[in-house]
Design a protein around this motif. Structure first.
Motif, PDB file in Angstrom:
ATOM      1  N   SER A 229     -13.805  14.154  22.940  1.00 41.33           N
ATOM      2  CA  SER A 229     -12.837  13.223  23.512  1.00 41.33           C
ATOM      3  C   SER A 229     -12.885  11.854  22.837  1.00 41.33           C
ATOM      4  O   SER A 229     -11.882  11.141  22.799  1.00 41.33           O
ATOM      5  CB  SER A 229     -13.079  13.068  25.018  1.00 41.33           C
ATOM      6  N   ALA A 230     -14.044  11.485  22.301  1.00 37.82           N
ATOM      7  CA  ALA A 230     -14.139  10.194  21.607  1.00 37.82           C
ATOM      8  C   ALA A 230     -13.238  10.187  20.377  1.00 37.82           C
ATOM      9  O   ALA A 230     -12.565   9.192  20.088  1.00 37.82           O
ATOM     10  CB  ALA A 230     -15.587   9.908  21.218  1.00 37.82           C
ATOM     11  N   ASP A 232     -10.551  12.111  20.025  1.00 33.28           N
ATOM     12  CA  ASP A 232      -9.176  12.131  20.553  1.00 33.28           C
ATOM     13  C   ASP A 232      -8.720  10.724  20.915  1.00 33.28           C
ATOM     14  O   ASP A 232      -7.584  10.331  20.610  1.00 33.28           O
ATOM     15  CB  ASP A 232      -9.095  13.031  21.790  1.00 33.28           C
ATOM     16  N   ASP A 233      -9.577   9.964  21.567  1.00 35.17           N
ATOM     17  CA  ASP A 233      -9.213   8.600  21.968  1.00 35.17           C
ATOM     18  C   ASP A 233      -8.991   7.718  20.743  1.00 35.17           C
ATOM     19  O   ASP A 233      -8.051   6.906  20.709  1.00 35.17           O
ATOM     20  CB  ASP A 233     -10.321   8.001  22.841  1.00 35.17           C
ATOM     21  N   ALA A 234      -9.841   7.857  19.733  1.00 35.66           N
ATOM     22  CA  ALA A 234      -9.693   7.053  18.517  1.00 35.66           C
ATOM     23  C   ALA A 234      -8.399   7.393  17.792  1.00 35.66           C
ATOM     24  O   ALA A 234      -7.691   6.497  17.310  1.00 35.66           O
ATOM     25  CB  ALA A 234     -10.890   7.272  17.603  1.00 35.66           C
ATOM     26  N   ASN A 236      -5.663   8.662  19.149  1.00 34.83           N
ATOM     27  CA  ASN A 236      -4.546   8.199  19.964  1.00 34.83           C
ATOM     28  C   ASN A 236      -4.301   6.704  19.745  1.00 34.83           C
ATOM     29  O   ASN A 236      -3.151   6.270  19.586  1.00 34.83           O
ATOM     30  CB  ASN A 236      -4.822   8.484  21.436  1.00 34.83           C
ATOM     31  N   ALA A 237      -5.383   5.931  19.714  1.00 31.21           N
ATOM     32  CA  ALA A 237      -5.237   4.491  19.477  1.00 31.21           C
ATOM     33  C   ALA A 237      -4.658   4.222  18.086  1.00 31.21           C
ATOM     34  O   ALA A 237      -3.796   3.343  17.920  1.00 31.21           O
ATOM     35  CB  ALA A 237      -6.593   3.809  19.633  1.00 31.21           C
ATOM     36  N   ARG A 260      -2.122  12.632  15.908  1.00 33.74           N
ATOM     37  CA  ARG A 260      -3.248  13.088  16.718  1.00 33.74           C
ATOM     38  C   ARG A 260      -3.719  14.474  16.279  1.00 33.74           C
ATOM     39  O   ARG A 260      -4.912  14.705  16.049  1.00 33.74           O
ATOM     40  CB  ARG A 260      -2.855  13.125  18.197  1.00 33.74           C
TER      41      ARG A 260
END
Length: 275
Positions: A229-230, A232-234, A236-237, A260
């Motif tokens: 998830s880390a 994925d979050d990076a 997305n940002a 993404r």
């Protein structure tokens, strides 16, 4: 439509080309492969009074290894670099990306440096240069300088090359130990400019992802080692930070989704092929 009238100079040496550039400035354009410039001439989007053909300059047609770099001259055609026997070992990212550049017929004429000079934000070669941290060698009559690829691309079809300068060569880092590379793109058809293209470099200390086709130039971002998830979050940002817009080819939402998904794909592939 036909081009506006222009004079033509076939330069025999780099110095002759630079003399003509110094004399004519913004009224002159360098002609190498011509795959982008000739189309712009025909549509009268470019109206130079002088074309300076550099394809017969022997010194500009070489690909040479200099230390940890591969130096690609301004007259090296894309197909010639693609056929280089050691390219997959020397610069694997370029070896993976070159088959996606247009079609074989255009690569047989187009030059590697010409793609950098044209600076289309969807083009594969500028994207790879940014991902690899390559440098652009520029020459003018009074001297030479190098500019990092990220700084060289200033916007859509805009670069930091001055009117009296020409790209002399590209200086591309060769493969580093324990580093993996990956490339992917989505276009409407093979050979079209990419809707989104992603190039990844995975080294022992972190990850680098470069994205083309979304912003007005290829953009790279460095990440520490991430997964799950880390990551994925990076991604997305990063996708939101690129600021994509809707156009006739795709929506901004679709492009963010590609960043993404393709971003994760190429980063995982690059991490898997480290050696």
């Amino acid at each position: 439509m036909k081009p506006a009238p222009f004079a033509y100079l076939r330069a025999a040496t780099t110095e002759e080309a630079l003399e003509a550039l110094a004399a004519h400035g913004t009224e002159a354009r360098i002609l190498a492969g011509g795959q982008s410039l000739v189309a712009m001439l025909n549509m009268r989007l470019a109206r130079p009074s002088l074309l300076i053909d550099i394809m017969r300059v022997p010194a500009l047609g070489r690909v040479e290894v200099e230390g940890d770099d591969l130096c690609i001259g301004a007259a090296v055609r894309q197909a010639a670099l693609e056929r280089r026997p050691d390219l997959a070992r020397e610069v694997p990212l370029l070896a993976r990306a070159l088959p996606w550049v247009g079609h074989y017929q255009t690569r047989a004429r187009g030059t590697v440096c010409g793609s950098a000079a044209h600076a289309d934000p969807s083009a594969e070669i500028p994207l790879c240069l940014v991902a690899l941290g390559a440098r652009v060698g520029l020459r003018r009559r009074s001297g030479r300088r190098t500019v990092g690829a990220e700084a060289f691309f200033a916007g859509t079809m805009q670069t930091e090359c001055a009117p009296d300068e020409m790209i002399d060569r590209l200086i591309v880092p060769r493969r580093r130990p324990d580093t993996g590379y990956a490339f992917a793109e989505i276009g409407r058809r093979h050979g079209d400019f990419a809707i989104v293209a992603c190039a990844a470099v995975a080294g022992p200390h972190g990850l680098r992802l470069a994205v083309g086709g979304v912003a007005d130039r290829p953009v790279a971002r460095d990440f520490p080692p991430l997964d799950g998830s880390a990551l994925d979050d990076a991604l997305n940002a990063f996708a939101w930070a690129l600021g994509g817009r809707d156009d006739m080819h795709a929506t901004a939402r679709y492009r963010r989704g590609l960043v993404r998904r393709m971003g994760r794909q190429v980063l995982e592939e690059a991490m898997a092929c480290r050696n």
